[in-house]
Each structure stands twice: as structure tokens, then as C-alpha cells.
Write a protein that holds these residues in place. Structure first.
Motif, mmCIF file in Angstrom:
data_model
loop_
_atom_site.group_PDB
_atom_site.id
_atom_site.type_symbol
_atom_site.label_atom_id
_atom_site.label_comp_id
_atom_site.label_asym_id
_atom_site.label_seq_id
_atom_site.Cartn_x
_atom_site.Cartn_y
_atom_site.Cartn_z
ATOM 1 N N MET A 139 0.816 -1.357 0.115
ATOM 2 C CA MET A 139 0.303 0.210 -0.225
ATOM 3 C C MET A 139 0.719 1.981 0.429
ATOM 4 O O MET A 139 0.530 2.300 -0.874
ATOM 5 N N ASP A 140 1.834 1.244 0.832
ATOM 6 C CA ASP A 140 2.667 2.319 0.984
ATOM 7 C C ASP A 140 3.549 2.515 -0.784
ATOM 8 O O ASP A 140 3.808 3.556 -0.350
ATOM 9 N N SER A 141 4.047 2.017 -1.509
ATOM 10 C CA SER A 141 5.030 1.228 -2.961
ATOM 11 C C SER A 141 3.346 1.906 -3.928
ATOM 12 O O SER A 141 3.907 3.114 -4.453
ATOM 13 N N LEU A 142 2.245 1.442 -3.434
ATOM 14 C CA LEU A 142 1.143 2.451 -3.911
ATOM 15 C C LEU A 142 1.049 3.404 -4.156
ATOM 16 O O LEU A 142 0.469 4.413 -5.329
ATOM 17 N N ALA A 143 1.204 4.113 -2.703
ATOM 18 C CA ALA A 143 0.836 5.269 -3.001
ATOM 19 C C ALA A 143 1.920 6.258 -2.745
ATOM 20 O O ALA A 143 1.611 7.405 -3.862
ATOM 21 N N HIS A 144 3.135 5.940 -3.264
ATOM 22 C CA HIS A 144 4.480 6.474 -4.136
ATOM 23 C C HIS A 144 3.927 6.975 -5.261
ATOM 24 O O HIS A 144 4.469 7.862 -5.610
ATOM 25 N N TRP A 145 4.209 5.446 -6.046
ATOM 26 C CA TRP A 145 3.657 5.451 -7.356
ATOM 27 C C TRP A 145 2.639 7.288 -7.731
ATOM 28 O O TRP A 145 2.494 7.546 -8.631
ATOM 29 N N LEU A 146 1.456 6.688 -7.377
ATOM 30 C CA LEU A 146 -0.206 8.135 -7.678
ATOM 31 C C LEU A 146 1.037 9.419 -6.775
ATOM 32 O O LEU A 146 0.465 9.847 -7.900
ATOM 33 N N LYS A 147 1.391 9.378 -5.829
ATOM 34 C CA LYS A 147 2.171 10.904 -5.252
ATOM 35 C C LYS A 147 2.845 10.955 -6.479
ATOM 36 O O LYS A 147 3.353 12.356 -6.600
ATOM 37 N N THR A 148 3.747 10.542 -6.859
ATOM 38 C CA THR A 148 4.633 10.732 -8.128
ATOM 39 C C THR A 148 4.516 11.361 -9.644
ATOM 40 O O THR A 148 4.544 12.470 -9.826
ATOM 41 N N MET A 149 2.816 10.255 -9.696
ATOM 42 C CA MET A 149 2.514 10.174 -11.473
ATOM 43 C C MET A 149 1.401 11.306 -10.806
ATOM 44 O O MET A 149 1.524 12.455 -11.984
ATOM 45 N N THR A 150 1.142 12.276 -9.489
ATOM 46 C CA THR A 150 0.436 13.531 -9.992
ATOM 47 C C THR A 150 0.822 15.036 -9.263
ATOM 48 O O THR A 150 0.402 15.181 -9.807
ATOM 49 N N GLY A 151 1.842 14.012 -9.017
ATOM 50 C CA GLY A 151 2.257 15.734 -8.150
ATOM 51 C C GLY A 151 2.146 16.357 -7.056
ATOM 52 O O GLY A 151 2.232 17.391 -6.231
ATOM 53 N N MET A 152 1.773 15.213 -6.282
ATOM 54 C CA MET A 152 1.092 15.495 -4.994
ATOM 55 C C MET A 152 0.705 14.849 -3.454
ATOM 56 O O MET A 152 1.930 14.296 -3.813
#
Length: 518
Positions: A139-152
Motif C-alpha cells: 500500500m505504501d509503494s502504491l501510494a508513492h507511485w500515485l503521488k509521484t505521477m500526480t505531483g501531489m
């Protein structure tokens, strides 16, 4: 004519090449399949079970005193029944699925296998965190990907679907205004936004103020600026929008909204078109949901499962819901209570989100890599523009210029043909295609919204485009019978959709003679 089971037979092509009817009602391998309740015998099965021992009843006089009425069907008949029904389901495994704004793309089977691995497929949400460290790290890794791709800087994984994500974002916006002592009552929603956006705003207690689209299919800036004041809590804007177009004034909209003290909610259902190409955080977005079940792999449709994580800007991050994963001295942990500042609006749903979706999405991301995700977005846009280029000389694009991941056609090309958008859709079924999204978005008359996705080959796109051109030619030649009677080759002919909507039959009942015998 009725078949052997007393059900209406389906006529064949009618051109002399095949019999008009058949004794069984079947047409080759297209089986005429009755309902389970219409086969077998009540209360009869192929299994011998011993009589249940007599025990004292605990039902308080509510014991059943009649038959349940379930059909007794043998295992082979049950298996054949569902296999035959499955043959009538159109799916991405059957052919191109052109539904616009739905991203009905192919999802690699690797993602499904990963979600079923031991240790992942058998997780329980109430396990101690010490026993699910791998899941929390995932879950932490998924959150990292989502934040990185969106710049949030922050993300809430718990929302269970796109509309649930919208609700999450609007609740965070309301919490932020409440914390600032600001009482605002309106949310601006462009006409080119997804249909769930105004419903979500209303559910959060806001009044919805619609913003018209301009002749380019995008937000009318003058209409937006005229409605922007200190009573506006935020805007819910879909980008790319429902017309398949990028809102290229998005930064100007965000700046004006922030200056007025509002927050920018972006509907990210169409993120498949821009991932790896643009970061919404750089555009001034404060909150945006991401449909994992559309952009990052899971069979879409049929009611789920869904997952709609929401990313937040720095301004809204303190108000994001719990739970969320943190990495501390004792490994990964779930924060499940309000922080010391008490700004989070609390828990959005039970437990931690849709774990199966997280696994599929992260598998999709890791197998593609950052460059592969970017290519998927680019290919989806290329496919839609290729379809548009192939048909624009005979059909009627709703707007000038290139599109994003979906192209939008209006019904102008059918003028004076006697063929409607619905007729055109029914004729596509005879050609072996599920129709594109019809009559949506509402801002375009007789809309046909086509999203081929990145999954299709050039050969597949060419055949689809050639089919659209063929049907267009037939309509313009006056071959109205082909359209008015369609579908002629499907398991069922055209239904009376108006009667079905106004007088739906929501339950099966035995035929009249059987009911009389009761």
C-alpha cells in the motif's frame, strides 16, 4: 413460432441462405437458453442426502411450510447453462470495446494472478499489523507511485470507487473551509464534467452551479469568471473532459479559483490519457480521484470491484481521511485515528480500502514501469485520433481539432437519412461490436463517444473504422431497413426500451398455467 421449450424462435437472415426458424430455437452455436427456473424440477437434485435429524426448532413458529421453488438442475445442465450465457456476453476478450469515458481496456492476466497469490488473496482486514507487513508495504509503494505521477504530497487509498473518491475530496474541501471558519454554499460544475460530479456536490450539502461549455467543448471562461465569488467552495472539473478534450485553460481556472479562496477538485477518471505526460499537481489541482479500476487494471463493469484513491495538495493534505500507512521504528503501521491537530474529517469507510485492487494496480505499474505507463497514455490518445482521422470525412466530429483518449461524433452526418443514433448503435451489434457510448455527453446532440484505448492493434482499429464508414454509407444510401430492424443477428431482436424503463419486470414468475395449478 415457438420452439420446443415454448420460447419464441429467432429468425435467421431471411435471405434464403438459412432457415427462417429452427426446431430448437438455436441458430448454429448461438443457443436459445431458458432460465434456470424454466428447466429442471422443483425440489429435485441429483444428490442423495440423508434426512436431517429431528431437532427442536428455534424459529419461533416461522418455519417454512411449503416448497422453496428452487429448480433442481444437474451439474452438467448448470455448467452448460452458464457457459451458453457467457457466449452472449460481449467483453474485451471478445473484441474492441469502444465505450467512451469507461476505459474498457485489456488488463494483463498477470495482475489477476498476482492478486490471487497466497498471502495476498487470503488477507483479512482484522489481522494484526505485525502479520501483514508486506501488504502495508505494498500500500505504501502504491501510494508513492500515485503521488509521484500526480505531483501531489498526500493520498487517501480507502475510497471504494470513483464517485466515492469524489465524495472524499469534497468532504476534505468542506473540512478545510470549516477549519478556516469559512461558510460557502456553492460548487461550480462545468457541463463537460462527469455526471456524478453534481450529485457528489449536492450530497455534500452544496448547491450546484453549472458552467456552460464554449464552442470548443471546454469550460467557458467568461461564464466561469462571472460565477466566481467568495461563496464558491470549489470547482469540480473533469480533465480531460467528457468530450475527450483537454481543458487547456486549466491553470488560469485554478489561479482564479485559489485567488477567490476556493479549492480545485479534478475528476481523474480520464487519467489514462495523461499519466506520465502531465502532473495534475502542477496544474493547481487540490484533490483528484484516480480510478484504479480504469487506469491501472481490473476488469471494469458489472458492478465492480472498484477503487478510487484521492490525491491531495499540500493545502488539503491535513484534512485527508484515515487510515493511512506510515513507516516507523516498528515497521509499517496504519494510522487509524485523528491526529493531534484533529483536522482530518475522519474515516470514510470500514477498513482500509480494496486490497485486491491495490495489488492489481501496483502489479500493472511495476510491469509497465514509468516509461510504459507514459506510452500507454500516448497510445490511447494516438488510437482515438487515428479513429477520428479515419472517419471524419464521412461522419461529423463534434469539435474541431485533435482529441485526447476518446473522440466524439455528433449525429449531423445522419441528417435526413431517417436513421437515429440509436439505430446506428443497434446496427453495430449486428456487425459484432458493442456500441460506443451513445447520447452522452449531453452537451452534444446525438453523441457517439468512442474510446478505443491503448490495447488495440492497428488492424483492429482499421476494421472498426471501416465498419463505421460502411454503416455511414448505408445510412446515406437510404438503407433504413438495416438500421430500423437491427439487431437482426443478435440472440434477441430490438427491445422496447421505453416500456422496459417504465414498466420493468424485476422478478421471474411461472407461466400462467403453472401459477393456476398452485
Amino acid at each position: 413460432m415457438m420452439n420446443k421449450q415454448g420460447r419464441p424462435t429467432q429468425p435467421a437472415a431471411g435471405d434464403g441462405s438459412a432457415p427462417a426458424t429452427t426446431y430448437t430455437g438455436n441458430r448454429g452455436l448461438d443457443m436459445e437458453e431458458p432460465l434456470l427456473f424454466e428447466m429442471g424440477q422443483d425440489e429435485t437434485t441429483g444428490v442423495d442426502l440423508p434426512d436431517a435429524p429431528e431437532t427442536a426448532s428455534k424459529l419461533g413458529g416461522l418455519e417454512r411450510n411449503g416448497d422453496i421453488g428452487l429448480p433442481g438442475v444437474s451439474e452438467p445442465r448448470v455448467l452448460r447453462h452458464f457457459v451458453r450465457l457467457s457466449r452472449n456476453n460481449y467483453a474485451i476478450d471478445s473484441g474492441l470495446y469502444p465505450l467512451g469515458s469507461c476505459t474498457m481496456k485489456h488488463n494483463p492476466r498477470l495482475n489477476e494472478k498476482t492478486a490471487r497469490l497466497p498471502g495476498l488473496g487470503d488477507l483479512h482486514p482484522m489481522q494484526p499489523t505485525s502479520t501483514v507487513q508486506g501488504a502495508l508495504e505494498l500500500m505504501d509503494s502504491l501510494a508513492h507511485w500515485l503521488k509521484t505521477m500526480t505531483g501531489m504530497p498526500a493520498v487517501a487509498l480507502s475510497p471504494g470507487a470513483g464517485a466515492h473518491g469524489e465524495l472524499c475530496g469534497l468532504m476534505a474541501i468542506r473540512a478545510a473551509h470549516d477549519a478556516a471558519g469559512s461558510s460557502r454554499s456553492r460548487v461550480l460544475v462545468p457541463e463537460s464534467a462527469h455526471g456524478t460530479n453534481p450529485a457528489t456536490a449536492a450530497m455534500c450539502g452544496y448547491s450546484v452551479d453549472a458552467i456552460a461549455a464554449d464552442d470548443r467543448g471546454r469550460v467557458d471562461l467568461k461564464a466561469f469568471e462571472a460565477k466566481l465569488d467568495d461563496d464558491v467552495a470549489g470547482i469540480m472539473l473533469t480533465n480531460p473532459n467528457t468530450c475527450g478534450l483537454f481543458e487547456n485553460d486549466v491553470v488560469r481556472i485554478a489561479d482564479a479559483l485559489h485567488e477567490a479562496g476556493g479549492y480545485f477538485y479534478c475528476d481523474g477518471a480520464n487519467f489514462n490519457a495523461i499519466m506520465g505526460r502531465v502532473r495534475p499537481g502542477d496544474l493547481g489541482v487540490d484533490a483528484m480521484h484516480l480510478n484504479l479500476h480504469k487506469t491501472f487494471s481490473t476488469p471494469h463493469g458489472g458492478g465492480g470491484p472498484g477503487s478510487g484513491p484521492v490525491v491531495f495538495s499540500e493545502a488539503l493534505a491535513p484534512f485527508a481521511p484515515v487510515p493511512y500507512v506510515v513507516h516507523g521504528e516498528n515497521g509499517f503501521e496504519l494510522v487509524e485515528a485523528e491526529g493531534d491537530d484533529g483536522q482530518t474529517f475522519g474515516r470514510l469507510k470500514g477498513f482500509h480500502g480494496q486490497m485486491g485492487m491495490f495489488i492489481r494496480a501496483l502489479t500493472y505499474m511495476l510491469s509497465h514501469g514509468a516509461d510504459g505507463l507514459r506510452q500507454a497514455a500516448e497510445d490511447s490518445v494516438l488510437s482515438a485520433n487515428y479513429i477520428l482521422a479515419r472517419v471524419q470525412d464521412v461522419m461529423s466530429p463534434a469539435f474541431d481539432g485533435p482529441c485526447m483518449h476518446e473522440c466524439l461524433i455528433d449525429d449531423t452526418f445522419l441528417a435526413d437519412t431517417g436513421v437515429t443514433t440509436l439505430d446506428f448503435a443497434k446496427a453495430m451489434i449486428d456487425e459484432g461490436y458493442h456500441p460506443m457510448t451513445m447520447y452522452f455527453p449531453l452537451v452534444v446532440h446525438g453523441a457517439m463517444l468512442i474510446e478505443p484505448t491503448e490495447s488495440e492493434s492497428k488492424e483492429s482499429l482499421d476494421l472498426f473504422a471501416d465498419t463505421l464508414r460502411f454503416l455511414t454509407e448505408k445510412a446515406k444510401q437510404g438503407d433504413t431497413a438495416r438500421f430500423e430492424q437491427a439487431p437482426m443477428l443478435a440472440p434477441r431482436r430490438r427491445l422496447d426500451e421505453t416500456a422496459a424503463a417504465r414498466k420493468p419486470k424485476l422478478r421471474w414468475r411461472p407461466p400462467e398455467p403453472a401459477r393456476a395449478a398452485e
